[in-house]
Design a protein around this motif. Structure first.
Motif, short mmCIF file in Angstrom:
data_model
loop_
_atom_site.label_atom_id
_atom_site.label_comp_id
_atom_site.label_asym_id
_atom_site.label_seq_id
_atom_site.Cartn_x
_atom_site.Cartn_y
_atom_site.Cartn_z
N TRP A 166 0.84 -1.21 0.00
CA TRP A 166 0.00 0.00 0.00
C TRP A 166 0.88 1.25 0.00
CZ3 TRP A 166 -4.91 0.07 -1.11
CH2 TRP A 166 -5.70 -1.05 -0.83
N HIS A 167 0.61 2.14 -0.93
CA HIS A 167 1.44 3.36 -1.02
C HIS A 167 0.68 4.48 -1.69
CE1 HIS A 167 1.89 1.56 -4.99
NE2 HIS A 167 2.24 2.76 -5.43
N THR A 168 1.27 5.66 -1.63
CA THR A 168 0.81 6.78 -2.42
C THR A 168 2.01 7.26 -3.21
OG1 THR A 168 -0.26 8.95 -2.33
CG2 THR A 168 1.14 8.38 -0.47
N GLU B 97 -5.14 -6.90 -10.55
CA GLU B 97 -6.07 -5.80 -10.26
C GLU B 97 -5.32 -4.71 -9.50
OE1 GLU B 97 -6.37 -8.86 -9.04
OE2 GLU B 97 -8.06 -9.82 -10.06
N THR B 98 -5.94 -3.55 -9.34
CA THR B 98 -5.36 -2.52 -8.48
C THR B 98 -6.40 -2.11 -7.44
OG1 THR B 98 -4.09 -1.75 -10.39
CG2 THR B 98 -4.11 -0.32 -8.46
N GLU B 99 -5.95 -1.99 -6.19
CA GLU B 99 -6.87 -1.63 -5.11
C GLU B 99 -6.59 -0.19 -4.64
OE1 GLU B 99 -7.97 -5.93 -3.25
OE2 GLU B 99 -6.31 -4.88 -2.27
N ARG C 208 1.76 -11.24 -19.62
CA ARG C 208 2.16 -9.86 -19.91
C ARG C 208 1.20 -8.89 -19.22
NH1 ARG C 208 5.20 -9.51 -24.63
NH2 ARG C 208 4.40 -7.44 -25.13
N ARG C 209 1.77 -7.84 -18.65
CA ARG C 209 0.93 -6.75 -18.11
C ARG C 209 1.64 -5.46 -18.48
NH1 ARG C 209 0.04 -3.72 -13.07
NH2 ARG C 209 -2.18 -3.63 -12.53
N ASP C 210 0.98 -4.64 -19.26
CA ASP C 210 1.61 -3.42 -19.77
C ASP C 210 0.72 -2.22 -19.45
OD1 ASP C 210 3.06 -1.53 -21.09
OD2 ASP C 210 2.59 -2.26 -23.12
N HIS D 228 0.84 2.11 -18.64
CA HIS D 228 1.64 3.33 -18.80
C HIS D 228 1.13 4.38 -17.81
CE1 HIS D 228 3.03 2.44 -23.20
NE2 HIS D 228 2.96 1.35 -22.47
N ARG D 229 2.07 4.94 -17.05
CA ARG D 229 1.65 5.90 -16.02
C ARG D 229 2.21 7.29 -16.27
NH1 ARG D 229 3.70 5.24 -10.07
NH2 ARG D 229 5.01 7.01 -10.58
N THR D 230 1.36 8.28 -16.09
CA THR D 230 1.81 9.67 -16.01
C THR D 230 1.52 10.14 -14.59
OG1 THR D 230 -0.29 10.16 -17.09
CG2 THR D 230 1.71 10.49 -18.40
C1 OGA Z 1 1.48 2.76 -9.98
C2 OGA Z 1 1.10 1.56 -9.22
C3 OGA Z 1 -0.08 -0.53 -9.33
C4 OGA Z 1 -0.53 -1.44 -10.40
O1 OGA Z 1 1.47 2.71 -11.22
O2 OGA Z 1 1.75 3.79 -9.36
O3 OGA Z 1 1.27 1.53 -8.03
O4 OGA Z 1 -1.50 -2.18 -10.18
N1 OGA Z 1 0.53 0.58 -9.93
O5 OGA Z 1 0.10 -1.44 -11.47
#
Ligand code: OGA
Ligand code: MN
Length: 299
Positions: A113-115, A140-142, A274-276, A278-280
């Motif tokens: 768990w993070h920010t 998944e993402t929580e 595979r899990r792709d 992209h984050r901004t």
């Molecule tokens: C992120 C992150 C979690 C995920 O991109 O900042 O924490 O499920 N991703 O990919």
């Protein structure tokens, strides 16, 4: 025509319809999106299928973007844009990383768990994550709402934690999972930083916890005591009642407000599927302690 907002959970998350993020977003539509984000803290825009340039253009509407760091020491990158961070298990040739690739271990830190970027002096305001490829199961993402968690604390706890400052460090969160390959440049570029643990969320005026796996201890407290408090608060804030789990579909664009939420990735078979993504990442304006205390500067 206004956007459609469908809440996904009593505290956190809403699905947004009626907007095409591949096109420039007019100011009045952006104002509606920003208001929805301030209220719901996490928004899902289904079936957007953004290319990086479109994601960057939309993200910039929220503020200046972070440029992606090279934490795990990989010089070659799959993604050309410096504002787009590679959240995948793919190597620079686009193949699933081998089990001994240090980047794989580093990325698993996202399962705590993070920010985002709380280990930077000026942390992240919000993050935008676009799903390009997803595994058939897991991944998944929580998301946890830290305003609702704050509201649910006892009055005694609220009094006890008011004004406390935690020390955050990326070394702390990555050491927890056994990652030790930080190079010297990263270590000196990212010294531990102070972040307040109760803040007022600027978008809604509500009080919020501000916690993360990067939070190591409470400044001015014995280390073990501070660590225990942080662990207890994280456990409380991530009880199922405060958490929404997002199951990804290719093309989803999800945005979350890092100032009042935590998130974590759920495990998947990352040496097989595979899990792709992209984050901004949109930068906040100032350090959280400075914001809370009215810009008096902190070391
Ligand atoms: C992120 C992150 C979690 C995920 O991109 O900042 O924490 O499920 N991703 O990919
Ligand atoms: Mn993250």
């Amino acid at each position: 025509m206004g956007i459609r907002v469908k809440p996904l959970h009593p505290h956190i998350g809403a699905e947004i319809g009626g907007v095409d993020l591949r096109q420039p977003v007019p100011p009045e539509t952006f104002a509606e999106i920003e208001a929805a984000l301030n209220q719901h803290a996490m928004l899902v825009f289904p079936a957007q299928l953004l290319i990086d340039e479109q994601q960057v253009a939309f993200s910039r509407l929220f503020g200046p973007l972070e440029t992606s760091p090279d934490f795990a020491g990989s010089k070659k990158t799959r993604i050309r844009h410096r504002e787009v961070e590679d959240i995948s298990n793919l190597d620079s040739d686009g193949r699933v990383m081998s089990a001994d690739d240090s980047r794989l271990l580093f990325n698993r830190g996202n399962q705590l768990w993070h920010t985002d970027s709380s280990f930077k002096h000026v942390p992240a305001r919000c993050s935008l994550l676009s799903a390009h490829e997803i595994p058939p199961t897991g991944g998944e993402t929580e998301f946890a709402d830290l305003r609702a968690a704050y509201d649910a604390l006892s009055e005694a706890t609220k009094r006890k934690i008011d004004g406390l400052v935690a020390e955050h460090s990326i070394l702390h969160s990555r050491t927890k999972i056994g990652f030790r390959e930080f190079n010297k440049e990263i270590q000196s570029a990212l010294p531990p930083v102070p972040q307040i643990i109760v803040r007022t969320h600027p978008g809604s005026g509500r009080k919020s916890l501000y916690l993360a796996s990067h939070a190591s201890h409470i400044i001015g407290w014995p280390v073990e005591e501070g660590r225990k408090l942080i662990e207890e608060l994280i456990a409380f804030a991530t009880e199922p009642r405060f958490v929404y789990q997002h199951r990804w579909r290719v093309g989803d664009l999800v945005i979350w407000d890092n100032r009042c939420t935590m998130h974590r990735g759920c495990a998947y078979d990352d040496t097989k599927y595979r899990r792709d993504m992209h984050r901004t990442t949109v930068s906040d304006e100032i350090n959280s302690v400075e914001r809370e205390r009215g810009r008096e500067s902190v070391a």
